[in-house]
Scaffold this motif. Structure first.
Motif, mmCIF file in Angstrom:
data_model
loop_
_atom_site.group_PDB
_atom_site.id
_atom_site.type_symbol
_atom_site.label_atom_id
_atom_site.label_comp_id
_atom_site.label_asym_id
_atom_site.label_seq_id
_atom_site.Cartn_x
_atom_site.Cartn_y
_atom_site.Cartn_z
ATOM 1 N N VAL A 30 0.874 -1.178 0.000
ATOM 2 C CA VAL A 30 0.000 0.000 0.000
ATOM 3 C C VAL A 30 0.907 1.222 0.000
ATOM 4 N N PRO A 31 1.086 1.834 -1.153
ATOM 5 C CA PRO A 31 1.987 2.981 -1.219
ATOM 6 C C PRO A 31 1.699 3.993 -0.112
ATOM 7 N N PRO A 32 2.687 4.482 0.580
ATOM 8 C CA PRO A 32 4.111 4.358 0.304
ATOM 9 C C PRO A 32 4.801 3.245 1.069
ATOM 10 N N GLY A 33 4.088 2.190 1.443
ATOM 11 C CA GLY A 33 4.735 1.154 2.238
ATOM 12 C C GLY A 33 4.022 -0.178 2.179
ATOM 13 N N LEU A 34 3.914 -0.798 3.347
ATOM 14 C CA LEU A 34 3.360 -2.143 3.447
ATOM 15 C C LEU A 34 2.438 -2.257 4.654
ATOM 16 N N ILE A 35 1.478 -3.166 4.555
ATOM 17 C CA ILE A 35 0.707 -3.594 5.718
ATOM 18 C C ILE A 35 1.016 -5.069 5.893
ATOM 19 N N LEU A 36 1.381 -5.448 7.107
ATOM 20 C CA LEU A 36 1.669 -6.839 7.427
ATOM 21 C C LEU A 36 0.694 -7.290 8.499
ATOM 22 N N ARG A 37 0.170 -8.499 8.338
ATOM 23 C CA ARG A 37 -0.781 -9.042 9.312
ATOM 24 C C ARG A 37 -0.389 -10.470 9.638
ATOM 25 N N GLY A 38 -0.539 -10.820 10.905
ATOM 26 C CA GLY A 38 -0.271 -12.191 11.288
ATOM 27 C C GLY A 38 -0.234 -12.365 12.788
ATOM 28 N N GLU A 39 -0.021 -13.599 13.201
ATOM 29 C CA GLU A 39 -0.022 -13.929 14.614
ATOM 30 C C GLU A 39 1.306 -13.562 15.266
ATOM 31 N N VAL A 40 1.200 -12.922 16.421
ATOM 32 C CA VAL A 40 2.353 -12.608 17.259
ATOM 33 C C VAL A 40 2.192 -13.449 18.519
ATOM 34 N N ILE A 41 3.176 -14.311 18.788
ATOM 35 C CA ILE A 41 2.997 -15.281 19.862
ATOM 36 C C ILE A 41 3.290 -14.752 21.256
ATOM 37 N N ASP A 42 4.184 -13.772 21.351
ATOM 38 C CA ASP A 42 4.482 -13.200 22.664
ATOM 39 C C ASP A 42 5.188 -11.858 22.476
ATOM 40 N N GLU A 43 5.509 -11.219 23.589
ATOM 41 C CA GLU A 43 6.114 -9.883 23.527
ATOM 42 C C GLU A 43 7.482 -9.897 22.849
ATOM 43 N N SER A 44 8.280 -10.928 23.076
ATOM 44 C CA SER A 44 9.596 -10.981 22.431
ATOM 45 C C SER A 44 9.445 -11.133 20.917
ATOM 46 N N HIS A 45 8.443 -11.850 20.470
ATOM 47 C CA HIS A 45 8.167 -11.982 19.039
ATOM 48 C C HIS A 45 7.772 -10.625 18.456
ATOM 49 N N LEU A 46 6.945 -9.880 19.176
ATOM 50 C CA LEU A 46 6.537 -8.545 18.748
ATOM 51 C C LEU A 46 7.752 -7.631 18.589
ATOM 52 N N HIS A 47 8.637 -7.653 19.579
ATOM 53 C CA HIS A 47 9.844 -6.812 19.512
ATOM 54 C C HIS A 47 10.780 -7.260 18.391
ATOM 55 N N ALA A 48 10.846 -8.568 18.127
ATOM 56 C CA ALA A 48 11.689 -9.064 17.044
ATOM 57 C C ALA A 48 11.175 -8.586 15.683
ATOM 58 N N ILE A 49 9.858 -8.579 15.507
ATOM 59 C CA ILE A 49 9.278 -8.084 14.252
ATOM 60 C C ILE A 49 9.607 -6.605 14.075
#
Length: 83
Positions: A30-49
């Protein structure tokens, strides 16, 4: 934190092979960037993304659990690029 579906909005572009680092996240251009959707399993996963966004030079605009967006009954509206 229990697993939750998230939506991320980032500004910037990456090459198709670079998108593979996001694994199971669905990616929509979606100009000018991206939308990403998906499952985040925990807070460390969120920070890694979010760290991957920084590593790839993407600017995080939005990060929100999808259930929160659906409960509010609306989705964010992004301005369209100029002519």
């Amino acid at each position: 934190m229990t697993p939750r579906m998230y939506e991320f909005r980032v500004d910037g572009r990456v090459s198709e092979p670079s998108l593979d680092v996001f694994g199971e996240l669905d990616v929509e251009e979606v100009p000018p960037g991206l939308i990403l959707r998906g499952e985040v399993i925990d807070e460390s996963h969120l920070h890694a993304i979010m760290a991957l966004f920084r590593t790839l030079g993407l600017q995080l605009v939005w990060a929100e659990p999808l259930d929160r967006l659906e409960a509010a009954g609306s989705r964010p509206v992004w301005p369209r690029p100029g002519p």
